[in-house]
Design an enzyme around this catalytic site. Structure first.
Site, PDB file in Angstrom:
ATOM      1  N   PHE A   6       0.022 -23.503 -10.269  1.00  0.00           N
ATOM      2  CA  PHE A   6      -0.902 -24.315 -11.055  1.00  0.00           C
ATOM      3  C   PHE A   6      -0.463 -24.403 -12.512  1.00  0.00           C
ATOM      4  O   PHE A   6      -0.216 -23.379 -13.159  1.00  0.00           O
ATOM      5  CB  PHE A   6      -2.310 -23.705 -11.047  1.00  0.00           C
ATOM      6  CG  PHE A   6      -3.101 -23.945  -9.806  1.00  0.00           C
ATOM      7  CD1 PHE A   6      -3.833 -25.114  -9.629  1.00  0.00           C
ATOM      8  CD2 PHE A   6      -3.136 -22.981  -8.806  1.00  0.00           C
ATOM      9  CE1 PHE A   6      -4.584 -25.329  -8.486  1.00  0.00           C
ATOM     10  CE2 PHE A   6      -3.890 -23.190  -7.652  1.00  0.00           C
ATOM     11  CZ  PHE A   6      -4.615 -24.363  -7.488  1.00  0.00           C
ATOM     12  N   ASP A   7      -0.387 -25.611 -13.024  1.00  0.00           N
ATOM     13  CA  ASP A   7      -0.321 -25.811 -14.465  1.00  0.00           C
ATOM     14  C   ASP A   7      -1.652 -25.321 -15.037  1.00  0.00           C
ATOM     15  O   ASP A   7      -2.643 -25.197 -14.307  1.00  0.00           O
ATOM     16  CB  ASP A   7      -0.114 -27.305 -14.744  1.00  0.00           C
ATOM     17  CG  ASP A   7      -0.130 -27.637 -16.217  1.00  0.00           C
ATOM     18  OD1 ASP A   7       0.488 -26.902 -17.004  1.00  0.00           O
ATOM     19  OD2 ASP A   7      -0.778 -28.636 -16.582  1.00  0.00           O
ATOM     20  N   LEU A   8      -1.690 -25.055 -16.330  1.00  0.00           N
ATOM     21  CA  LEU A   8      -2.928 -24.555 -16.948  1.00  0.00           C
ATOM     22  C   LEU A   8      -3.647 -25.655 -17.731  1.00  0.00           C
ATOM     23  O   LEU A   8      -4.703 -26.132 -17.317  1.00  0.00           O
ATOM     24  CB  LEU A   8      -2.609 -23.369 -17.853  1.00  0.00           C
ATOM     25  CG  LEU A   8      -3.784 -22.681 -18.555  1.00  0.00           C
ATOM     26  CD1 LEU A   8      -4.819 -22.181 -17.557  1.00  0.00           C
ATOM     27  CD2 LEU A   8      -3.286 -21.533 -19.430  1.00  0.00           C
ATOM     28  N   ASP A   9      -3.057 -26.093 -18.854  1.00  0.00           N
ATOM     29  CA  ASP A   9      -3.693 -27.103 -19.696  1.00  0.00           C
ATOM     30  C   ASP A   9      -3.772 -28.446 -18.972  1.00  0.00           C
ATOM     31  O   ASP A   9      -2.772 -28.970 -18.496  1.00  0.00           O
ATOM     32  CB  ASP A   9      -2.901 -27.300 -20.988  1.00  0.00           C
ATOM     33  CG  ASP A   9      -2.921 -26.074 -21.880  1.00  0.00           C
ATOM     34  OD1 ASP A   9      -3.802 -25.220 -21.700  1.00  0.00           O
ATOM     35  OD2 ASP A   9      -2.039 -25.964 -22.752  1.00  0.00           O
ATOM     36  N   ILE A 163       1.012 -28.048  -8.812  1.00  0.00           N
ATOM     37  CA  ILE A 163      -0.121 -28.899  -9.162  1.00  0.00           C
ATOM     38  C   ILE A 163      -0.217 -29.002 -10.681  1.00  0.00           C
ATOM     39  O   ILE A 163      -0.297 -27.981 -11.376  1.00  0.00           O
ATOM     40  CB  ILE A 163      -1.432 -28.346  -8.580  1.00  0.00           C
ATOM     41  CG1 ILE A 163      -1.342 -28.268  -7.060  1.00  0.00           C
ATOM     42  CG2 ILE A 163      -2.622 -29.213  -9.007  1.00  0.00           C
ATOM     43  CD1 ILE A 163      -2.562 -27.654  -6.393  1.00  0.00           C
TER      44      ILE A 163
END
Length: 213
Positions: A6-9, A163
């Site tokens: 997972f990307d964060l921002d 993602i």
């Protein structure tokens, strides 16, 4: 598929206030004119070096590094927490974990900040690991970061999903032969994501669950 990165921002959290205000602070401290908040949304996602190179219209590493230092001065104490989870993110992560997936954070943000954000939102138990760049910029490129995660965790690319909401996530996924899911509720458009090769589009966190569970 057995692993999700997972990307964060722009994917798990909305960091708009923190990131844009810290950029404005850095520019003001350097006596540069600071764009309005809505004109800085493109800066959410790319590495800070890329953003400040464009904002300062320079390749002067000393000036860019100074801007990043000023940005982090504010971000480390205030901007980090000017952030909010997107709706249904904890529920989405819980569903994916319950379905048996390993989950990791893969963000261009320095991992020292990413860890504090995940702790702030009490999401630690929902991730097997948190990966980001180093403060010196190492692994701020998403493809390099994903490659590092795959090697460190001994993950199989064909069984791993990335993602994220920006082109950098899609490009990084495809350079490492990962399935890419692009989310449109963050800061990238469907057009941007499709242009860079995402396999699937999710318009909400619930749609991520529908694809994976």
């Amino acid at each position: 598929m057995d692993t999700v990165l997972f990307d964060l921002d722009g994917t798990l959290t909305d960091p708009k206030v923190g990131i844009t205000t810290c950029i404005q602070y850095a520019l003001n401290q350097l006596d540069y004119e600071s764009p309005a908040t809505e004109q800085l949304l493109w800066c959410i996602g790319p590495p800070l070096t890329v953003s400040f190179t464009n904002l300062l219209q320079t390749t002067d590493k000393v000036l860019i590094d100074r801007a990043i230092t000023l940005y982090r001065d504010r971000f480390a104490t205030v901007g980090l927490f000017e952030n909010a989870l997107y709706p249904q993110i904890p529920e989405t992560l819980n569903s994916i974990r319950t379905a048996g997936y390993q989950t990791y954070i893969a963000t261009s943000k320095p991992h020292v900040f990413a860890k504090r954000i995940i702790e702030h939102f009490d999401l630690n138990s929902l991730f097997d690991g948190i990966y980001g760049s180093e403060l010196d910029g190492t692994r701020s490129d998403k493809a390099e970061l994903i490659r590092h995660i795959l090697l460190t965790e001994n993950l199989i690319p064909a069984k791993t999903v990335m993602i994220g909401d920006r082109s950098h996530d899609a490009i990084g996924a495809k350079k490492n032969q990962l399935l890419a899911i692009g989310v449109t509720y963050g800061y990238g458009t469907e057009e941007e994501l499709k242009l860079h090769g995402v396999d699937l589009i999710a318009n909400s966190p619930q749609e991520i669950t529908q694809y994976l569970c």
